[in-house]
Design a protein around this motif. Sequence first.
Motif, PDB file in Angstrom:
ATOM      1  N   MET A 189      -0.896  -0.669   6.596  1.00 56.71           N
ATOM      2  CA  MET A 189       0.503  -0.888   6.972  1.00 56.71           C
ATOM      3  C   MET A 189       0.898   0.025   8.125  1.00 56.71           C
ATOM      4  O   MET A 189       0.546   1.197   8.146  1.00 56.71           O
ATOM      5  CB  MET A 189       1.432  -0.619   5.776  1.00 56.71           C
ATOM      6  CG  MET A 189       1.243  -1.561   4.596  1.00 56.71           C
ATOM      7  SD  MET A 189       2.326  -1.130   3.210  1.00 56.71           S
ATOM      8  CE  MET A 189       3.920  -1.699   3.819  1.00 56.71           C
ATOM      9  N   ALA A 212       3.777   1.988  10.252  1.00 58.07           N
ATOM     10  CA  ALA A 212       5.131   2.526  10.068  1.00 58.07           C
ATOM     11  C   ALA A 212       5.698   3.001  11.401  1.00 58.07           C
ATOM     12  O   ALA A 212       4.986   3.564  12.237  1.00 58.07           O
ATOM     13  CB  ALA A 212       5.114   3.683   9.082  1.00 58.07           C
ATOM     14  N   LYS A 252      12.507  -2.885  14.739  1.00 60.12           N
ATOM     15  CA  LYS A 252      11.573  -3.764  14.018  1.00 60.12           C
ATOM     16  C   LYS A 252      10.976  -4.803  14.953  1.00 60.12           C
ATOM     17  O   LYS A 252       9.771  -5.081  14.922  1.00 60.12           O
ATOM     18  CB  LYS A 252      12.306  -4.458  12.859  1.00 60.12           C
ATOM     19  CG  LYS A 252      12.740  -3.520  11.743  1.00 60.12           C
ATOM     20  CD  LYS A 252      13.478  -4.295  10.659  1.00 60.12           C
ATOM     21  CE  LYS A 252      13.903  -3.381   9.513  1.00 60.12           C
ATOM     22  NZ  LYS A 252      14.607  -4.123   8.449  1.00 60.12           N
ATOM     23  N   ASP A 289       5.495  -2.644   9.829  1.00 67.17           N
ATOM     24  CA  ASP A 289       5.631  -3.135   8.453  1.00 67.17           C
ATOM     25  C   ASP A 289       6.640  -2.314   7.657  1.00 67.17           C
ATOM     26  O   ASP A 289       7.145  -2.766   6.635  1.00 67.17           O
ATOM     27  CB  ASP A 289       4.271  -3.068   7.733  1.00 67.17           C
ATOM     28  CG  ASP A 289       3.189  -3.821   8.473  1.00 67.17           C
ATOM     29  OD1 ASP A 289       3.313  -5.044   8.596  1.00 67.17           O
ATOM     30  OD2 ASP A 289       2.226  -3.171   8.944  1.00 67.17           O
ATOM     31  N   CYS A 290       6.904  -1.092   8.124  1.00 63.23           N
ATOM     32  CA  CYS A 290       7.748  -0.171   7.359  1.00 63.23           C
ATOM     33  C   CYS A 290       8.548   0.701   8.320  1.00 63.23           C
ATOM     34  O   CYS A 290       8.000   1.221   9.301  1.00 63.23           O
ATOM     35  CB  CYS A 290       6.858   0.702   6.458  1.00 63.23           C
ATOM     36  SG  CYS A 290       7.750   1.923   5.471  1.00 63.23           S
ATOM     37  N   ASP A 322      13.320   1.284   5.095  1.00 65.82           N
ATOM     38  CA  ASP A 322      12.439   1.224   3.928  1.00 65.82           C
ATOM     39  C   ASP A 322      12.284   2.556   3.213  1.00 65.82           C
ATOM     40  O   ASP A 322      12.132   2.595   1.988  1.00 65.82           O
ATOM     41  CB  ASP A 322      11.052   0.720   4.348  1.00 65.82           C
ATOM     42  CG  ASP A 322      11.090  -0.711   4.834  1.00 65.82           C
ATOM     43  OD1 ASP A 322      11.503  -1.585   4.051  1.00 65.82           O
ATOM     44  OD2 ASP A 322      10.740  -0.961   5.995  1.00 65.82           O
ATOM     45  N   CYS A 340       3.481   7.981  10.793  1.00 65.06           N
ATOM     46  CA  CYS A 340       4.170   6.987  11.627  1.00 65.06           C
ATOM     47  C   CYS A 340       3.364   6.773  12.907  1.00 65.06           C
ATOM     48  O   CYS A 340       2.996   7.733  13.583  1.00 65.06           O
ATOM     49  CB  CYS A 340       5.583   7.449  11.970  1.00 65.06           C
ATOM     50  SG  CYS A 340       6.722   7.371  10.585  1.00 65.06           S
ATOM     51  N   MET A 346      14.098   4.703  -1.192  1.00 65.60           N
ATOM     52  CA  MET A 346      13.093   3.757  -0.701  1.00 65.60           C
ATOM     53  C   MET A 346      13.373   2.363  -1.246  1.00 65.60           C
ATOM     54  O   MET A 346      13.986   2.197  -2.299  1.00 65.60           O
ATOM     55  CB  MET A 346      11.683   4.188  -1.114  1.00 65.60           C
ATOM     56  CG  MET A 346      11.485   4.294  -2.611  1.00 65.60           C
ATOM     57  SD  MET A 346       9.855   4.927  -3.039  1.00 65.60           S
ATOM     58  CE  MET A 346      10.120   5.306  -4.801  1.00 65.60           C
ATOM     59  N   ASN A 355       9.328  -2.208  -0.478  1.00 68.25           N
ATOM     60  CA  ASN A 355       8.378  -2.151   0.629  1.00 68.25           C
ATOM     61  C   ASN A 355       8.032  -0.703   0.980  1.00 68.25           C
ATOM     62  O   ASN A 355       6.869  -0.379   1.272  1.00 68.25           O
ATOM     63  CB  ASN A 355       8.962  -2.846   1.862  1.00 68.25           C
ATOM     64  CG  ASN A 355       7.964  -2.989   2.992  1.00 68.25           C
ATOM     65  OD1 ASN A 355       6.855  -3.490   2.798  1.00 68.25           O
ATOM     66  ND2 ASN A 355       8.319  -2.532   4.173  1.00 68.25           N
ATOM     67  N   GLY A 356       9.018   0.177   0.930  1.00 61.21           N
ATOM     68  CA  GLY A 356       8.771   1.590   1.175  1.00 61.21           C
ATOM     69  C   GLY A 356       7.858   2.192   0.121  1.00 61.21           C
ATOM     70  O   GLY A 356       6.980   3.006   0.423  1.00 61.21           O
ATOM     71  N   TYR A 364       4.344   1.311   0.906  1.00 58.35           N
ATOM     72  CA  TYR A 364       3.793   2.114   2.001  1.00 58.35           C
ATOM     73  C   TYR A 364       3.373   3.492   1.495  1.00 58.35           C
ATOM     74  O   TYR A 364       2.296   3.991   1.852  1.00 58.35           O
ATOM     75  CB  TYR A 364       4.810   2.268   3.138  1.00 58.35           C
ATOM     76  CG  TYR A 364       4.280   3.131   4.257  1.00 58.35           C
ATOM     77  CD1 TYR A 364       3.413   2.604   5.208  1.00 58.35           C
ATOM     78  CD2 TYR A 364       4.607   4.493   4.351  1.00 58.35           C
ATOM     79  CE1 TYR A 364       2.887   3.398   6.226  1.00 58.35           C
ATOM     80  CE2 TYR A 364       4.086   5.292   5.354  1.00 58.35           C
ATOM     81  CZ  TYR A 364       3.229   4.728   6.280  1.00 58.35           C
ATOM     82  OH  TYR A 364       2.688   5.519   7.269  1.00 58.35           O
TER      83      TYR A 364
END
Length: 401
Positions: free
Chosen positions: A1, A3, A25, A31-32, A65, A95, A335, A338-339, A342
Amino acid sequence: MKAVGIIVEYNPFHNGHWYHLQETKKQTGADCVIAVMSGNFLQRGEPALVSKWARTKMALAAGVDIVIELPYAFAVQAAERFANGAVMLLYALHCAEICFGSENGDITAFLDAAKTFLKQKEEHDRYVQEALQKGLSYPQANAEAWKRFGLASLDLAKPNNMLGFAYVKSILQNQLPIVPRTIRRIASNYHDETFSHPSIASATSLRKTLQGSAGRLEMIAPYIPAATKQVLRQYTETYGTLHEWEVYFPFLKYRIMTAEEAELREIAGVEEGIEYRLKQAIATASTFSALIDKVKTKRYTWTRLQRTCTHILTNFTKEQQNQAEAPTYIRLLGMTENGRRYLQHVKKHLLLPLVTKVAKLKNDPIYRQEKKAASAYAAIFSEPLRTQVLKEEYATAPIQL
């Protein structure tokens, strides 16, 4: 994923923030989205309008997220230290990119300026010190140095440009594997105090409208998401107030009036004899704004004084500031599902411990200051509400959406 990180205060979350989030986004395809957010007190030395938990709810409702806290030791600081703390936390969470809003909107300008600055840093700093000795304020001295070294194409008088420059510089200086991106700020400027667009307004203008009366919530409704409006209404109904400097002024006045000059000199930000000006002015100042007006000069800007007053209010010393070189933990505030996925994905590779229960931090010097900040933030409430608010600081589990 994949971030992407964003660095926020959400004071409060408004439609401009929603635009930044959606563009982040879209442009990154991440994705996050992970937001590192200031806690009880903010970068310019102000109490947050509502608590970190209320602002976390706003962020999660809007589509962030993961929300983590930027500790006080980095949150209430000038741009460079603020940026370093935030960037290192996002790096610890792996990240791949950081996306910030700016007045400039061109990431190439930031990269070029940061590279040039790092090559000439010693000469730049020497010139700034010379300009300060001639009586210029730090922003003025920095701007003059900027022109001298041929970097005037990036206007650092603009607050979001200044922070963006600090983020990019931190990434390059620490040689981090993070791609920086920027999105141009639209419709309103950071310091705008009035509304000039039908749906976008600065957080400054929103706070000014609410100042002294949470009942003005309907006046800012066109400029904030429905979730923000709901959180603000719930907060004022529960706690009876929003947080602004004037309600903290009696506590600041007590701190300054009962402290000796030597005690004040131990506080972060108290430099160059400002303790004498504060002691002299506090005796006749009946409001926070009156105090700042009496003390500020070209050298002592409003923002610098606000930060210093926040450090006095929270008893944040120079020794504590010097010890806090880099974040030592990641405090999770909230969160989404989805968070959570991750965090499950990266939990074995995190570069700092992820904390959901602050009891584990009782011996951490950076968190000890966080406790003092929480106590100061809750001081405006009468008992038993004050104790209840303090309990939230220690007992609230990360918010899950």
